[in-house]
Write a protein that holds these residues in place. Structure first.
Motif, PDB file in Angstrom:
ATOM      1  N   PRO A   1       0.879  -1.176  -0.012  1.00 63.98           N
ATOM      2  CA  PRO A   1       0.112   0.294   0.103  1.00 63.98           C
ATOM      3  C   PRO A   1       0.961   1.188   0.115  1.00 63.98           C
ATOM      4  CG  PRO A   1      -0.894  -1.570   1.791  1.00 63.98           C
ATOM      5  CD  PRO A   1       0.485  -1.981   1.074  1.00 63.98           C
ATOM      6  N   GLY A   2       0.481   2.337  -0.863  1.00 63.57           N
ATOM      7  CA  GLY A   2       1.159   3.517  -0.878  1.00 63.57           C
ATOM      8  C   GLY A   2       2.303   3.638  -1.709  1.00 63.57           C
ATOM      9  N   MET A   3       2.868   2.484  -2.150  1.00 62.80           N
ATOM     10  CA  MET A   3       4.194   2.526  -3.011  1.00 62.80           C
ATOM     11  C   MET A   3       3.889   3.249  -4.229  1.00 62.80           C
ATOM     12  SD  MET A   3       6.045  -1.067  -1.810  1.00 62.80           S
ATOM     13  CE  MET A   3       7.413  -0.802  -2.582  1.00 62.80           C
ATOM     14  N   THR A   4       4.858   3.826  -4.593  1.00 63.25           N
ATOM     15  CA  THR A   4       4.671   4.216  -5.979  1.00 63.25           C
ATOM     16  C   THR A   4       5.398   3.265  -7.039  1.00 63.25           C
ATOM     17  OG1 THR A   4       6.561   5.764  -5.859  1.00 63.25           O
ATOM     18  CG2 THR A   4       4.404   6.493  -5.651  1.00 63.25           C
ATOM     19  N   VAL A   5       4.658   2.733  -8.039  1.00 62.64           N
ATOM     20  CA  VAL A   5       5.098   1.711  -8.968  1.00 62.64           C
ATOM     21  C   VAL A   5       5.317   2.267 -10.411  1.00 62.64           C
ATOM     22  CG1 VAL A   5       5.006  -0.605 -10.042  1.00 62.64           C
ATOM     23  CG2 VAL A   5       4.481   0.046  -7.611  1.00 62.64           C
ATOM     24  N   LEU A   6       6.411   2.306 -11.052  1.00 65.10           N
ATOM     25  CA  LEU A   6       6.311   2.404 -12.531  1.00 65.10           C
ATOM     26  C   LEU A   6       6.383   1.209 -13.406  1.00 65.10           C
ATOM     27  CD1 LEU A   6       6.761   4.610 -14.911  1.00 65.10           C
ATOM     28  CD2 LEU A   6       9.035   4.262 -14.781  1.00 65.10           C
ATOM     29  N   VAL A   7       5.605   0.886 -14.187  1.00 67.51           N
ATOM     30  CA  VAL A   7       5.492  -0.388 -14.984  1.00 67.51           C
ATOM     31  C   VAL A   7       5.894  -0.095 -16.585  1.00 67.51           C
ATOM     32  CG1 VAL A   7       4.093  -2.536 -15.861  1.00 67.51           C
ATOM     33  CG2 VAL A   7       3.899  -1.756 -13.567  1.00 67.51           C
ATOM     34  N   ASN A   8       7.117  -0.233 -17.109  1.00 61.62           N
ATOM     35  CA  ASN A   8       7.399   0.071 -18.354  1.00 61.62           C
ATOM     36  C   ASN A   8       6.936  -1.099 -19.235  1.00 61.62           C
ATOM     37  OD1 ASN A   8       8.375   1.838 -20.384  1.00 61.62           O
ATOM     38  ND2 ASN A   8      10.406   0.674 -20.130  1.00 61.62           N
ATOM     39  N   GLY A   9       6.072  -0.776 -20.239  1.00 63.70           N
ATOM     40  CA  GLY A   9       5.554  -1.950 -21.095  1.00 63.70           C
ATOM     41  C   GLY A   9       4.334  -2.385 -20.334  1.00 63.70           C
ATOM     42  N   ALA A  10       3.501  -1.326 -19.838  1.00 66.12           N
ATOM     43  CA  ALA A  10       2.436  -1.769 -19.058  1.00 66.12           C
ATOM     44  C   ALA A  10       1.131  -2.336 -19.903  1.00 66.12           C
ATOM     45  CB  ALA A  10       1.908  -0.582 -18.591  1.00 66.12           C
ATOM     46  N   SER A  11       0.972  -2.487 -21.205  1.00 66.64           N
ATOM     47  CA  SER A  11       0.084  -3.091 -22.116  1.00 66.64           C
ATOM     48  C   SER A  11       0.518  -4.696 -22.299  1.00 66.64           C
ATOM     49  CB  SER A  11      -0.367  -2.225 -23.057  1.00 66.64           C
ATOM     50  OG  SER A  11       0.832  -1.952 -23.793  1.00 66.64           O
ATOM     51  N   GLY A  12       1.501  -5.007 -22.009  1.00 63.98           N
ATOM     52  CA  GLY A  12       1.929  -6.250 -22.432  1.00 63.98           C
ATOM     53  C   GLY A  12       1.802  -7.414 -21.484  1.00 63.98           C
ATOM     54  N   ALA A  13       2.183  -8.567 -21.891  1.00 63.80           N
ATOM     55  CA  ALA A  13       1.958 -10.106 -21.076  1.00 63.80           C
ATOM     56  C   ALA A  13       2.292  -9.696 -19.583  1.00 63.80           C
ATOM     57  CB  ALA A  13       2.572 -10.880 -21.612  1.00 63.80           C
ATOM     58  N   ILE A  14       3.566  -9.044 -19.291  1.00 64.35           N
ATOM     59  CA  ILE A  14       4.045  -9.147 -17.847  1.00 64.35           C
ATOM     60  C   ILE A  14       3.104  -7.800 -17.437  1.00 64.35           C
ATOM     61  CG2 ILE A  14       5.805  -8.517 -16.207  1.00 64.35           C
ATOM     62  CD1 ILE A  14       7.873  -9.639 -18.128  1.00 64.35           C
ATOM     63  N   GLY A  15       3.253  -6.815 -18.301  1.00 65.41           N
ATOM     64  CA  GLY A  15       2.963  -5.448 -17.673  1.00 65.41           C
ATOM     65  C   GLY A  15       1.305  -5.546 -17.398  1.00 65.41           C
ATOM     66  N   THR A  16       0.451  -6.304 -18.247  1.00 64.07           N
ATOM     67  CA  THR A  16      -0.877  -6.181 -17.943  1.00 64.07           C
ATOM     68  C   THR A  16      -1.290  -6.683 -16.428  1.00 64.07           C
ATOM     69  OG1 THR A  16      -1.374  -8.017 -19.151  1.00 64.07           O
ATOM     70  CG2 THR A  16      -1.741  -6.002 -20.293  1.00 64.07           C
ATOM     71  N   ALA A  17      -0.481  -7.899 -16.208  1.00 68.83           N
ATOM     72  CA  ALA A  17      -0.720  -8.556 -14.969  1.00 68.83           C
ATOM     73  C   ALA A  17       0.101  -7.637 -13.807  1.00 68.83           C
ATOM     74  CB  ALA A  17      -0.078  -9.909 -14.926  1.00 68.83           C
ATOM     75  N   ALA A  18       1.241  -7.089 -14.293  1.00 64.47           N
ATOM     76  CA  ALA A  18       1.707  -6.313 -12.962  1.00 64.47           C
ATOM     77  C   ALA A  18       0.846  -4.933 -12.673  1.00 64.47           C
ATOM     78  CB  ALA A  18       3.036  -5.829 -13.715  1.00 64.47           C
ATOM     79  N   VAL A  19       0.254  -4.051 -13.622  1.00 63.03           N
ATOM     80  CA  VAL A  19      -0.435  -3.214 -13.234  1.00 63.03           C
ATOM     81  C   VAL A  19      -1.327  -3.661 -12.313  1.00 63.03           C
ATOM     82  CG1 VAL A  19      -1.888  -1.471 -14.185  1.00 63.03           C
ATOM     83  CG2 VAL A  19       0.165  -1.941 -15.215  1.00 63.03           C
ATOM     84  N   GLN A  20      -2.174  -4.699 -12.657  1.00 66.27           N
ATOM     85  CA  GLN A  20      -3.333  -5.247 -11.990  1.00 66.27           C
ATOM     86  C   GLN A  20      -2.900  -5.427 -10.491  1.00 66.27           C
ATOM     87  OE1 GLN A  20      -6.610  -7.334 -14.170  1.00 66.27           O
ATOM     88  NE2 GLN A  20      -4.730  -7.829 -15.625  1.00 66.27           N
ATOM     89  N   TRP A  21      -1.791  -6.207 -10.478  1.00 70.92           N
ATOM     90  CA  TRP A  21      -1.240  -6.817  -9.206  1.00 70.92           C
ATOM     91  C   TRP A  21      -0.954  -5.638  -8.079  1.00 70.92           C
ATOM     92  CZ3 TRP A  21      -1.705 -11.380  -6.887  1.00 70.92           C
ATOM     93  CH2 TRP A  21      -1.034 -11.829  -5.517  1.00 70.92           C
ATOM     94  N   ALA A  22      -0.094  -4.590  -8.837  1.00 71.36           N
ATOM     95  CA  ALA A  22       0.316  -3.555  -7.902  1.00 71.36           C
ATOM     96  C   ALA A  22      -0.785  -2.834  -7.456  1.00 71.36           C
ATOM     97  CB  ALA A  22       1.524  -2.499  -8.691  1.00 71.36           C
ATOM     98  N   HIS A  23      -1.660  -2.396  -8.414  1.00 73.30           N
ATOM     99  CA  HIS A  23      -2.877  -1.479  -7.864  1.00 73.30           C
ATOM    100  C   HIS A  23      -3.859  -2.584  -6.949  1.00 73.30           C
ATOM    101  CE1 HIS A  23      -6.580   0.639  -8.279  1.00 73.30           C
ATOM    102  NE2 HIS A  23      -7.237  -0.260  -8.744  1.00 73.30           N
ATOM    103  N   GLN A  24      -4.085  -3.684  -7.068  1.00 75.39           N
ATOM    104  CA  GLN A  24      -4.667  -4.431  -6.127  1.00 75.39           C
ATOM    105  C   GLN A  24      -4.232  -4.495  -4.616  1.00 75.39           C
ATOM    106  OE1 GLN A  24      -5.998  -7.874  -7.682  1.00 75.39           O
ATOM    107  NE2 GLN A  24      -7.062  -6.780  -9.565  1.00 75.39           N
ATOM    108  N   GLN A  25      -2.706  -4.350  -4.694  1.00 80.72           N
ATOM    109  CA  GLN A  25      -2.006  -4.406  -3.289  1.00 80.72           C
ATOM    110  C   GLN A  25      -2.085  -2.935  -2.797  1.00 80.72           C
ATOM    111  OE1 GLN A  25      -1.011  -7.276  -2.397  1.00 80.72           O
ATOM    112  NE2 GLN A  25      -1.798  -7.949  -4.383  1.00 80.72           N
ATOM    113  N   GLY A  26      -2.488  -2.048  -3.446  1.00 77.40           N
ATOM    114  CA  GLY A  26      -2.644  -0.704  -3.025  1.00 77.40           C
ATOM    115  C   GLY A  26      -1.681   0.364  -3.488  1.00 77.40           C
ATOM    116  N   ALA A  27      -0.854  -0.196  -4.302  1.00 80.60           N
ATOM    117  CA  ALA A  27       0.475   0.735  -4.886  1.00 80.60           C
ATOM    118  C   ALA A  27      -0.540   1.788  -5.681  1.00 80.60           C
ATOM    119  CB  ALA A  27       1.248   0.000  -5.682  1.00 80.60           C
TER     120      ALA A  27
END
Ligand code: NAP
Length: 231
Positions: free
Chosen positions: A86-112
């Motif tokens: 929660p509260g962390m700031t996360v930059l996902v470079n390549g956010a629309s790709g296979a890793i990126g789409t999962a990463a954006v959702q996971w980080a957001h759901q953890q409160g980042a």
């Protein structure tokens, strides 16, 4: 080629089981990753049962196969190496790709608070997945960003160690999913690079999230095996 049939990620129905296999039976829907043995781009593949999990009912083979490659890498870097929370700031470079789409959702759901870098065409998708901010890499190259982040996940390969460190807060961590060999050898301290482990418990966790609707698997297109060259 050393591997006649490529393809590391698979999802399908068990046709036969070897001696001593009790976890799966003929007819079960299963998925997994076959590591460097590959062979998944085929109608049939022989896989060690330890590399498989059952596909939950309601999850399609497309979604099961689609989530594992990017999902395992996203969790390896963000959860296991970056301790995203929660509260962390996360930059996902390549956010629309296979890793990126999962990463954006996971980080957001953890409160980042997530910033995604992708093309303008995919900005809407990345926002839907949970990014608070989206950067169009054609308008602003990622290395020119002036904001600092607690976690920077590079899935593109255009962030080197020096420019990556410049993007970090004082206690930030640079997570290089798409690292060169040189970067992997030099990664230490607050820089993490290298392959994500293919763990069945992570497959099961990802599938559970797909089944309960908290993880969306983003497909561009599906191809039959006959059209694999086009894919
Ligand atoms: N370390 C590991 O264990 C591990 C595991 C899996 C994958 N990988 C590696 O990670 C990399 C990414 O894999 P992937 O399957 O996620 O790739 P992918 O699905 O092809 O996605 C590529 C992403 O990069 C974006 N992109 C392209 N050019 C860009 C630029 N100049 N700046 C910022 N973003 C840009 C694309 O955005 P648009 O589509 O919007 O243009 C897209 O979001 C590959 O090199 C893969 O080998 C490593």
């Amino acid at each position: 080629p050393r591997r006649a049939v490529l393809g590391g990620t698979l999802s399908g129905v068990v046709e036969a089981v070897g001696d001593g296999v009790t976890a799966f039976a003929v007819g079960d829907a299963v998925c997994g990753m076959n590591g460097l043995r590959m062979g998944a781009h085929a109608e049939y593949v022989v896989v060690d049962a330890k590399r498989l999990v059952k596909v939950p009912s309601g999850v399609s083979h497309d979604d099961a196969a689609g989530v594992l490659f990017g999902g395992t890498a996203a969790l390896h870097f963000l959860r296991d190496k970056g301790n995203v929370g929660p509260g962390m700031t996360v930059l996902v470079n390549g956010a629309s790709g296979a890793i990126g789409t999962a990463a954006v959702q996971w980080a957001h759901q953890q409160g980042a608070v997530v910033t995604g870098v992708c093309s303008a065409a995919n900005a809407g998708l990345v926002t839907e997945l949970g990014a608070a901010h989206v950067v169009d890499y054609q308008a602003t190259p990622v290395t020119e960003l002036t904001t600092r982040y607690d976690l920077v996940l590079d899935t593109v390969g255009n962030i080197d160690l020096r420019s990556g460190r410049r993007l970090l807060t004082d206690r930030g961590t640079l997570l290089l999913a798409a690292a060169s060999l040189g970067q992997m050898l030099r990664a230490r301290g607050n820089v993490v690079a290298g392959p994500a482990a293919e763990k069945p418990e992570v497959f099961a966790l990802l599938l559970q999230h797909v089944a309960d609707g908290t993880l969306r698997v983003v497909h561009d297109e599906s191809f039959t095996l006959d059209d694999i060259r086009a894919a």
